[in-house]
Scaffold this motif. Structure first.
Motif, PDB file in Angstrom:
ATOM      1  N   VAL A 250      36.073 -36.263 -13.708  1.00  0.00           N
ATOM      2  CA  VAL A 250      36.219 -37.695 -13.414  1.00  0.00           C
ATOM      3  C   VAL A 250      35.433 -38.547 -14.410  1.00  0.00           C
ATOM      4  CG1 VAL A 250      35.780 -39.502 -11.703  1.00  0.00           C
ATOM      5  CG2 VAL A 250      36.828 -37.348 -11.006  1.00  0.00           C
ATOM      6  N   PRO A 251      34.159 -38.253 -14.669  1.00  0.00           N
ATOM      7  CA  PRO A 251      33.439 -39.084 -15.650  1.00  0.00           C
ATOM      8  C   PRO A 251      34.091 -39.083 -17.035  1.00  0.00           C
ATOM      9  CG  PRO A 251      31.883 -37.745 -14.420  1.00  0.00           C
ATOM     10  CD  PRO A 251      33.244 -37.277 -14.029  1.00  0.00           C
ATOM     11  N   LEU A 252      34.634 -37.939 -17.455  1.00  0.00           N
ATOM     12  CA  LEU A 252      35.266 -37.905 -18.768  1.00  0.00           C
ATOM     13  C   LEU A 252      36.608 -38.630 -18.765  1.00  0.00           C
ATOM     14  CD1 LEU A 252      34.341 -34.324 -19.975  1.00  0.00           C
ATOM     15  CD2 LEU A 252      33.432 -36.507 -20.784  1.00  0.00           C
ATOM     16  N   SER A 253      37.295 -38.618 -17.645  1.00  0.00           N
ATOM     17  CA  SER A 253      38.543 -39.383 -17.543  1.00  0.00           C
ATOM     18  C   SER A 253      38.245 -40.878 -17.602  1.00  0.00           C
ATOM     19  CB  SER A 253      39.271 -39.033 -16.250  1.00  0.00           C
ATOM     20  OG  SER A 253      39.692 -37.685 -16.271  1.00  0.00           O
ATOM     21  N   VAL A 254      37.177 -41.287 -16.926  1.00  0.00           N
ATOM     22  CA  VAL A 254      36.759 -42.688 -16.993  1.00  0.00           C
ATOM     23  C   VAL A 254      36.355 -43.035 -18.430  1.00  0.00           C
ATOM     24  CG1 VAL A 254      34.990 -44.342 -16.230  1.00  0.00           C
ATOM     25  CG2 VAL A 254      36.094 -42.818 -14.575  1.00  0.00           C
ATOM     26  N   ALA A 255      35.643 -42.137 -19.089  1.00  0.00           N
ATOM     27  CA  ALA A 255      35.248 -42.369 -20.481  1.00  0.00           C
ATOM     28  C   ALA A 255      36.476 -42.531 -21.376  1.00  0.00           C
ATOM     29  CB  ALA A 255      34.370 -41.222 -20.987  1.00  0.00           C
ATOM     30  N   ALA A 256      37.528 -41.758 -21.116  1.00  0.00           N
ATOM     31  CA  ALA A 256      38.753 -41.887 -21.902  1.00  0.00           C
ATOM     32  C   ALA A 256      39.397 -43.253 -21.673  1.00  0.00           C
ATOM     33  CB  ALA A 256      39.722 -40.763 -21.554  1.00  0.00           C
ATOM     34  N   LEU A 257      39.384 -43.732 -20.438  1.00  0.00           N
ATOM     35  CA  LEU A 257      39.923 -45.074 -20.153  1.00  0.00           C
ATOM     36  C   LEU A 257      39.103 -46.161 -20.850  1.00  0.00           C
ATOM     37  CD1 LEU A 257      40.787 -44.847 -16.351  1.00  0.00           C
ATOM     38  CD2 LEU A 257      42.378 -45.290 -18.224  1.00  0.00           C
ATOM     39  N   VAL A 258      37.793 -46.024 -20.785  1.00  0.00           N
ATOM     40  CA  VAL A 258      36.914 -46.999 -21.435  1.00  0.00           C
ATOM     41  C   VAL A 258      37.128 -46.957 -22.942  1.00  0.00           C
ATOM     42  CG1 VAL A 258      34.488 -47.564 -21.894  1.00  0.00           C
ATOM     43  CG2 VAL A 258      35.221 -46.989 -19.576  1.00  0.00           C
ATOM     44  N   PHE A 259      37.273 -45.757 -23.490  1.00  0.00           N
ATOM     45  CA  PHE A 259      37.546 -45.623 -24.918  1.00  0.00           C
ATOM     46  C   PHE A 259      38.827 -46.360 -25.280  1.00  0.00           C
ATOM     47  CE2 PHE A 259      39.929 -43.675 -28.319  1.00  0.00           C
ATOM     48  CZ  PHE A 259      39.018 -43.655 -29.351  1.00  0.00           C
ATOM     49  N   LEU A 260      39.859 -46.148 -24.478  1.00  0.00           N
ATOM     50  CA  LEU A 260      41.147 -46.780 -24.741  1.00  0.00           C
ATOM     51  C   LEU A 260      41.022 -48.299 -24.751  1.00  0.00           C
ATOM     52  CD1 LEU A 260      44.071 -46.042 -25.272  1.00  0.00           C
ATOM     53  CD2 LEU A 260      44.461 -46.068 -22.817  1.00  0.00           C
ATOM     54  N   ALA A 261      40.284 -48.839 -23.792  1.00  0.00           N
ATOM     55  CA  ALA A 261      40.082 -50.290 -23.739  1.00  0.00           C
ATOM     56  C   ALA A 261      39.289 -50.774 -24.955  1.00  0.00           C
ATOM     57  CB  ALA A 261      39.363 -50.662 -22.445  1.00  0.00           C
ATOM     58  N   ALA A 262      38.212 -50.079 -25.283  1.00  0.00           N
ATOM     59  CA  ALA A 262      37.385 -50.484 -26.424  1.00  0.00           C
ATOM     60  C   ALA A 262      38.145 -50.360 -27.739  1.00  0.00           C
ATOM     61  CB  ALA A 262      36.110 -49.649 -26.469  1.00  0.00           C
ATOM     62  N   TYR A 263      39.023 -49.396 -27.810  1.00  0.00           N
ATOM     63  CA  TYR A 263      39.836 -49.221 -29.013  1.00  0.00           C
ATOM     64  C   TYR A 263      40.901 -50.326 -29.107  1.00  0.00           C
ATOM     65  CZ  TYR A 263      42.778 -46.902 -32.479  1.00  0.00           C
ATOM     66  OH  TYR A 263      43.500 -46.613 -33.605  1.00  0.00           O
ATOM     67  N   ALA A 264      41.447 -50.726 -27.961  1.00  0.00           N
ATOM     68  CA  ALA A 264      42.542 -51.693 -27.936  1.00  0.00           C
ATOM     69  C   ALA A 264      42.091 -53.129 -28.147  1.00  0.00           C
ATOM     70  CB  ALA A 264      43.292 -51.579 -26.619  1.00  0.00           C
ATOM     71  N   VAL A 265      40.910 -53.483 -27.690  1.00  0.00           N
ATOM     72  CA  VAL A 265      40.465 -54.887 -27.749  1.00  0.00           C
ATOM     73  C   VAL A 265      40.525 -55.451 -29.165  1.00  0.00           C
ATOM     74  CG1 VAL A 265      38.446 -56.397 -27.467  1.00  0.00           C
ATOM     75  CG2 VAL A 265      39.156 -54.888 -25.609  1.00  0.00           C
ATOM     76  N   PRO A 266      39.917 -54.822 -30.154  1.00  0.00           N
ATOM     77  CA  PRO A 266      39.969 -55.413 -31.502  1.00  0.00           C
ATOM     78  C   PRO A 266      41.388 -55.432 -32.098  1.00  0.00           C
ATOM     79  CG  PRO A 266      38.216 -53.788 -31.367  1.00  0.00           C
ATOM     80  CD  PRO A 266      39.031 -53.671 -30.119  1.00  0.00           C
ATOM     81  N   ILE A 267      42.237 -54.531 -31.636  1.00  0.00           N
ATOM     82  CA  ILE A 267      43.609 -54.503 -32.144  1.00  0.00           C
ATOM     83  C   ILE A 267      44.446 -55.586 -31.465  1.00  0.00           C
ATOM     84  CG2 ILE A 267      45.726 -53.122 -32.242  1.00  0.00           C
ATOM     85  CD1 ILE A 267      43.865 -50.657 -32.468  1.00  0.00           C
ATOM     86  N   ALA A 268      44.304 -55.700 -30.151  1.00  0.00           N
ATOM     87  CA  ALA A 268      45.082 -56.675 -29.394  1.00  0.00           C
ATOM     88  C   ALA A 268      44.615 -58.108 -29.647  1.00  0.00           C
ATOM     89  CB  ALA A 268      45.003 -56.360 -27.906  1.00  0.00           C
ATOM     90  N   ALA A 269      43.347 -58.275 -29.913  1.00  0.00           N
ATOM     91  CA  ALA A 269      42.793 -59.611 -30.165  1.00  0.00           C
ATOM     92  C   ALA A 269      41.983 -59.570 -31.456  1.00  0.00           C
ATOM     93  CB  ALA A 269      41.924 -60.043 -28.998  1.00  0.00           C
ATOM     94  N   PRO A 270      42.669 -59.640 -32.593  1.00  0.00           N
ATOM     95  CA  PRO A 270      41.961 -59.499 -33.880  1.00  0.00           C
ATOM     96  C   PRO A 270      40.914 -60.580 -34.150  1.00  0.00           C
ATOM     97  CG  PRO A 270      44.350 -59.739 -34.199  1.00  0.00           C
ATOM     98  CD  PRO A 270      44.084 -59.820 -32.742  1.00  0.00           C
ATOM     99  N   ASP A 271      40.966 -61.670 -33.406  1.00  0.00           N
ATOM    100  CA  ASP A 271      40.014 -62.759 -33.641  1.00  0.00           C
ATOM    101  C   ASP A 271      38.789 -62.694 -32.730  1.00  0.00           C
ATOM    102  OD1 ASP A 271      41.602 -63.225 -31.454  1.00  0.00           O
ATOM    103  OD2 ASP A 271      41.648 -65.395 -31.718  1.00  0.00           O
ATOM    104  N   VAL A 272      38.513 -61.524 -32.120  1.00  0.00           N
ATOM    105  CA  VAL A 272      37.337 -61.412 -31.258  1.00  0.00           C
ATOM    106  C   VAL A 272      36.070 -61.553 -32.087  1.00  0.00           C
ATOM    107  CG1 VAL A 272      38.471 -59.996 -29.497  1.00  0.00           C
ATOM    108  CG2 VAL A 272      37.259 -58.894 -31.377  1.00  0.00           C
TER     109      VAL A 272
END
Length: 111
Positions: free
Chosen positions: A13-35
């Protein structure tokens, strides 16, 4: 149940949560390049922390494995997750499979 099995059960479970958090952290700069730069720095820190978490998990599981060469052969995807950061969200596939098995309508033998 072996020590390796117990570790994998506790870490799933902790590693699955880490994978979700990774996905979000990876997506933010791509989805919103002006962050802001501070947001980019936080995302980069999260990416690094998740890589470390996956690497530590792999190292612990390798140490707990009775047959280490067989462990490496049977866990090449986990090694790839560590070597190739973009593959970390694939760890979520384990969670999807687990949810499918634990569904209330699933036959008892599948659970």
């Amino acid at each position: 149940m072996t020590r390796l099995d117990r570790w994998e059960q506790r870490a799933e479970v902790p590693l699955s949560v880490a994978a979700l958090v990774f996905l979000a952290a990876y997506a933010v700069p791509i989805a919103a390049p002006d962050v802001s730069e501070s947001t980019r720095a936080v995302c980069e820190t999260v990416l690094t922390a998740t890589w470390i978490a996956f690497a530590v998990d792999y190292a612990i599981r390798l140490k707990l494995a009775e047959a280490r060469r067989a462990f490496i052969r049977h866990n090449l995807s986990d090694l790839a997750v560590i070597a190739l950061p973009i593959l970390r969200p694939l760890r979520l596939l384990r969670l999807v499979a687990l949810i499918g098995v634990l569904k209330p309508g699933a036959p008892r033998s599948a659970r």
